[in-house]
Write a protein that holds these residues in place. Structure first.
Motif, short mmCIF file in Angstrom:
data_model
loop_
_atom_site.label_atom_id
_atom_site.label_comp_id
_atom_site.label_asym_id
_atom_site.label_seq_id
_atom_site.Cartn_x
_atom_site.Cartn_y
_atom_site.Cartn_z
N LEU A 105 0.83 -1.20 0.00
CA LEU A 105 0.00 0.00 0.00
C LEU A 105 0.87 1.25 0.00
N ALA A 106 1.89 1.28 0.84
CA ALA A 106 2.78 2.44 0.89
C ALA A 106 3.44 2.67 -0.47
N GLU A 107 3.91 1.60 -1.10
CA GLU A 107 4.60 1.75 -2.39
C GLU A 107 3.66 2.27 -3.47
N ARG A 108 2.44 1.75 -3.51
CA ARG A 108 1.54 2.19 -4.57
C ARG A 108 1.05 3.61 -4.36
N LEU A 109 0.89 4.04 -3.10
CA LEU A 109 0.47 5.42 -2.85
C LEU A 109 1.59 6.41 -3.13
N GLY A 154 0.43 6.38 -6.92
CA GLY A 154 -0.83 6.99 -6.55
C GLY A 154 -0.72 8.50 -6.41
N PRO A 155 -1.44 9.07 -5.46
CA PRO A 155 -1.44 10.54 -5.30
C PRO A 155 -0.08 11.12 -4.93
N GLY A 156 0.85 10.28 -4.43
CA GLY A 156 2.17 10.79 -4.07
C GLY A 156 3.17 10.75 -5.20
N LYS A 157 2.76 10.31 -6.37
CA LYS A 157 3.69 10.14 -7.49
C LYS A 157 4.36 11.46 -7.86
N GLY A 171 -6.73 -3.52 7.45
CA GLY A 171 -7.03 -2.28 6.75
C GLY A 171 -6.18 -2.13 5.49
N CYS A 172 -4.90 -2.45 5.59
CA CYS A 172 -4.01 -2.30 4.44
C CYS A 172 -4.39 -3.26 3.31
N GLN A 173 -4.73 -4.48 3.68
CA GLN A 173 -5.14 -5.46 2.65
C GLN A 173 -6.41 -5.00 1.96
N VAL A 174 -7.37 -4.51 2.73
CA VAL A 174 -8.62 -4.02 2.15
C VAL A 174 -8.36 -2.80 1.28
N ALA A 175 -7.46 -1.93 1.70
CA ALA A 175 -7.13 -0.75 0.89
C ALA A 175 -6.54 -1.16 -0.44
N ASN A 176 -5.65 -2.13 -0.44
CA ASN A 176 -5.07 -2.60 -1.70
C ASN A 176 -6.14 -3.16 -2.63
N GLU A 177 -7.06 -3.92 -2.07
CA GLU A 177 -8.15 -4.47 -2.89
C GLU A 177 -9.06 -3.34 -3.39
N THR A 178 -9.32 -2.35 -2.55
CA THR A 178 -10.14 -1.21 -2.97
C THR A 178 -9.52 -0.50 -4.16
N LEU A 179 -8.24 -0.23 -4.08
CA LEU A 179 -7.56 0.47 -5.17
C LEU A 179 -7.55 -0.36 -6.44
N ASP A 180 -7.45 -1.68 -6.31
CA ASP A 180 -7.54 -2.55 -7.48
C ASP A 180 -8.92 -2.44 -8.13
N LEU A 181 -9.97 -2.46 -7.30
CA LEU A 181 -11.32 -2.37 -7.83
C LEU A 181 -11.58 -1.02 -8.50
N ILE A 182 -11.09 0.05 -7.88
CA ILE A 182 -11.28 1.38 -8.46
C ILE A 182 -10.58 1.49 -9.81
N SER A 183 -9.37 0.95 -9.90
CA SER A 183 -8.63 1.04 -11.18
C SER A 183 -9.40 0.34 -12.29
N GLY A 184 -10.17 -0.69 -11.93
CA GLY A 184 -10.96 -1.39 -12.93
C GLY A 184 -12.18 -0.61 -13.40
#
Length: 802
Positions: free
Chosen positions: A374-378, A382-385, A652-665
């Motif tokens: 989660l930290a790496e993708r954010l 993600g918004p921190g890019k 929470g972190c696992q759910v956040a990763n799954e959330t971001l995957d779903l949103i990207s779809g």
């Protein structure tokens, strides 16, 4: 949504596998229920295979002495003895790939309509709904049964597997149901005296508070149909005796008791809540009765299933199809947290996976994969890019902003020129906007101007500009400039499109931008000369200030303010810039982040709410390397000494990763493209600034006389009413919209989505009402919500004119 009736007990029958005896056990339950002289309804929503083997025919044939009390029905019948998703495609006479496959919604509406028809027919009775195959067998659309039936959430009987391997399949099926929120009232299976699964399963489930019942298995099936029927009837007569005792009658009594207890608990919840709970943001003196308490029995997608206590029927012969549960559209997205709808199965599975693998584990000087990913993708994607280097985890938006303030104040103190004295360090302030809200913790409140949210310890530290706002007034897209700036600039500025207004880079050379710069510079110079307090940070809610009243701020004003506080000619040490994107982040406004729109990177930004799809609390504060280095040394005292017991909790972190995957779809799917096209000035292109809400709806609403202005971006639609400027304490919006909570068409109030068949649960901020969708709310649902809002307010508007 779910159905619940006082006079009609409903249970759905799932099987732990195919060929476990669902129909045999359901037949016995139907027969026993009929012997109690109550009406019994049996529904087989989907049947595949030859008609002479149909389960509904078997039920009717062996319903027993009181067969006349039993009604059976099948809704979708196909000849091929295969999985329903294949049977519908293989329907005879239909060309391949040309078959019309009923959608999940059509399928569920058919089930719901039958349930309502049963409720109308009798003053008391039972319904048994038998599924096909195992819990994950597909329905007609290909969705597995356990997910397809979930919006209806019927109490469940799980028929266990008595054969070899049945212990595992039964427990696995139970866990699949449990993960999706099903109410499993009983496990029933055959007493096989060789494998004796019932013994193990009885012990296993009883330890978990679940009732297990077993019955003798049926006799072997014979080739002689007449003899087979005779043996089958004798079997049912034996296990369903006329004396109303035995295992099957015990099962029926248990299911009846579960139904009664459920209603009794729902009946008492309002009073018990009023006696024990202290709600946030609620004046309990205004909650006058138990009817003011919204009892949420379950939630699915964009809807709550709300219990409405109904009176006892006027007579024993009365019947009604008014379910005790009503669907309500969750128009506040449950305080802005919902991004993908309630009870998303993949998020529940992600949470269960992390809970099973980790539970919670300590995080300082440790790591685990969900948090690291989660930290790496954010930070990187993600918004921190492009600007952030670190992610700091906390538990909610308020503490996320509190962390951001600690980071900013320390980083400023380290670099301040001239160096700060100890007294000056204690007195650092922030620049912000009037109407800001960054949370309820003391530090977050101190970073805002005094407001109704303030407490006795609140000590506002800083200076707050009154911002220019964006809205649609009488069909015109307008930037309204506040009074202090009128001397140098016009009070209103009109734009033809959202794209033009939110083209911040293109507007930076405009006269309005120059007026903003001049006003800010003069104001801050005056503040610096007349105050001993040093300003250390700028803290903004980009684009929209949420709790302050859903105030849409001119993005040009925010961008110019960022540039000004970094101007070395005004501040000897540039101020740290914090973006509070707790509310607005992750496409709430149609954009992952406001950073690209504003065209200026922050030093720190904060994310929460949609981050976990509304499943559980988690916040992340992203920061630049400059800020991180301010805490980096060989002394523990220099570290950021802030943390939470559940920092970076794996669930929470696992759910956040799954959330971001779903949103990207979702980003390139047709509903998004269609919405973007509607807001584009060019019919051949898609707008980069857009809303899920229809532009014609926003235009029409803005012309109502009771409406001062409306505004919309992404999932958010707001309406501000005329005539009451008492702020947050106003009851204006709530009074005008009160009737919208009610289900209009009570005759179909539990339909999954029939027109006018749901209420709308809403929240207000004084004289402003706001409505939100999820990121995957269908256009059909949004249109129905628009129609309800329009009908309610148009009626109010006509009443005002009269």
């Amino acid at each position: 949504m779910s159905h619940l009736y006082r006079h009609l007990r409903i249970h759905q029958v799932f099987g732990a596998n195919t060929d476990v005896g669902k129909t045999i056990i359901t037949t016995a339950l139907v027969r026993a229920s009929a012997l109690k002289n109550s009406a019994v309804f049996y529904l087989k929503p989907i049947s595949t295979g030859p008609l002479h083997d149909a389960d509904d025919a078997h039920i009717k044939r062996f319903a027993g002495p009181n067969q006349s009390l039993v009604e059976t029905r099948c809704l979708f019948r196909y000849d091929e003895p295969v999985s329903p998703h294949l049977a519908v495609k293989m329907a005879s006479g239909a060309p391949k790939n040309a078959v019309s496959v009923p959608s999940d919604r059509t399928f569920l509406n058919s089930v719901a309509q039958y349930i309502r028809s049963c409720a109308r027919k009798c003053p008391a009775g039972h319904i048994y709904i038998e599924t096909a195959g195992g819990v994950h067998s597909p329905t007609l659309s290909g969705t597995t049964q356990v997910d397809s039936y979930r919006p209806l959430l019927f109490p469940t009987i799980l028929v266990g597997d008595s054969k070899l391997g049945g212990i595992s399949s039964t427990i696995s099926s139970y866990e699949s149901l449990l993960l999706r929120g099903y109410i499993v009232d009983a496990v029933i299976l055959f007493r096989d005296h060789y494998y004796r699964n019932y013994e193990y399963l009885s012990s296993y489930f009883t330890a978990r508070g679940l009732r297990v019942l077993s019955v003798d298995p049926p006799p072997p099936r014979l080739d002689n149909h007449a003899k087979n029927a005779e043996n089958t009837e004798a079997y049912y007569a034996k296990i369903v005796s006329g004396g109303l005792d035995g295992d099957i009658f015990e099962a029926v009594r248990h299911l009846d008791d579960c139904h009664t207890r459920r209603i009794e608990e729902l009946d008492t919840m309002p009073r018990r809540t009023l006696d024990t709970v202290w709600w946030p943001f609620v004046q309990h003196g205004l909650v006058n009765s138990e009817t003011d308490v919204t009892v949420i029995d379950s939630a699915w997608g964009d809807f709550f299933s709300v219990y409405e206590r109904a009176p006892e029927p006027p007579s024993e012969t009365a019947s009604s199809d008014n379910s005790l549960l009503s669907p309500q559209f969750d128009s506040s997205a449950s305080w802005w947290t919902q991004g993908l709808g309630h009870s998303t199965p993949s998020l529940a599975l992600a949470a269960a996976s992390a809970a099973g693998r980790y539970g919670h584990v300590i995080f300082p000087e440790a790591t685990h994969l969900p948090a690291l990913k989660l930290a790496e993708r954010l930070v990187k994607d993600g918004p921190g890019k492009g600007w952030a280097s670190r992610a700091f985890f906390s538990d909610n938006g308020s503490t996320g902003t509190e962390v951001a303030l600690k980071m900013a104040l320390r980083a400023f103190s380290i670099k301040a020129v001239p160096a700060l004295t100890p007294v000056e360090r204690k007195n650092l302030g922030v620049v912000g906007l009037k109407g800001s809200y960054h949370g309820d913790t003391i530090g977050a409140m101190d970073a805002t101007k005094k407001s109704i949210y303030s407490c006795e310890w609140h000590q506002p530290k800083g200076f707050w500009f009154e911002p220019p706002t964006v809205s649609i007034k009488r069909g015109k897209l307008v930037v309204s400039v506040p009074n202090p700036m009128f001397t140098s600039v016009a009070s209103t500025h009109h734009f033809d499109t959202l794209d033009a207004l939110y083209d911040v880079e293109g507007r930076l050379s405009s006269p309005l931008a120059e007026a903003y710069r001049l006003f800010m510079r003069q104001t801050l110079q005056t503040f610096n000369r007349s105050n001993e307090q040093r300003l250390a940070a700028l803290m903004l809610e980009p684009i929209v200030m949420g709790a302050g009243g859903m105030i849409f701020v001119d993005p040009l004003f925010q961008r110019v303010l960022v540039d000004i506080v970094r101007d070395p000619s005004l501040f000897s040490t540039p101020l740290l810039v914090i973006y509070d994107e707790v509310f607005t982040g992750f496409y709430r406004l149609g954009l992952e982040s406001a950073i690209p729109l504003l065209g200026a990177n922050p030093d720190i930004s904060v994310y929460a709410k949609i981050l976990t799809g509304g499943t559980l609390p988690l916040a992340v504060t992203l920061t630049s390397d400059r800020v991180f280095q301010a805490f980096y040394s060989q002394s523990k005292a220099d570290a950021l000494l802030h943390g939470h017991s559940y920092t970076a909790h794996p669930i929470g972190c696992q759910v956040a990763n799954e959330t971001l995957d779903l949103i990207s779809g979702l980003l390139q799917k047709e509903p998004w493209k269609a919405a973007q096209a509607k807001w584009s000035a060019d019919a051949k292109s898609r707008s980069t600034i857009w809303s899920f809400w229809d532009p014609s709806f926003a235009q029409a609403m803005s012309h109502l006389d009771i409406v001062e202005e409306v505004m919309t971006l992404g999932t958010v639609f707001t309406v501000k009413f005329n005539g009451d400027n008492t702020g947050y304490a106003s009851h204006c919006a709530r009074k005008l919209l009160q009737s919208i909570k009610d289900v209009v068409n009570h005759g179909s109030r539990s339909s999954t989505l029939a027109s006018d068949s749901f209420g709308i649960h809403f929240r207000t901020l004084g004289n402003t009402a706001y409505f939100m969708t999820s990121l995957n709310t269908s256009r059909e649902i949004i249109e129905e919500v628009e129609n309800r809002i329009w009908a309610t307010l148009n009626t109010q508007n006509k009443g005002l004119l009269q």
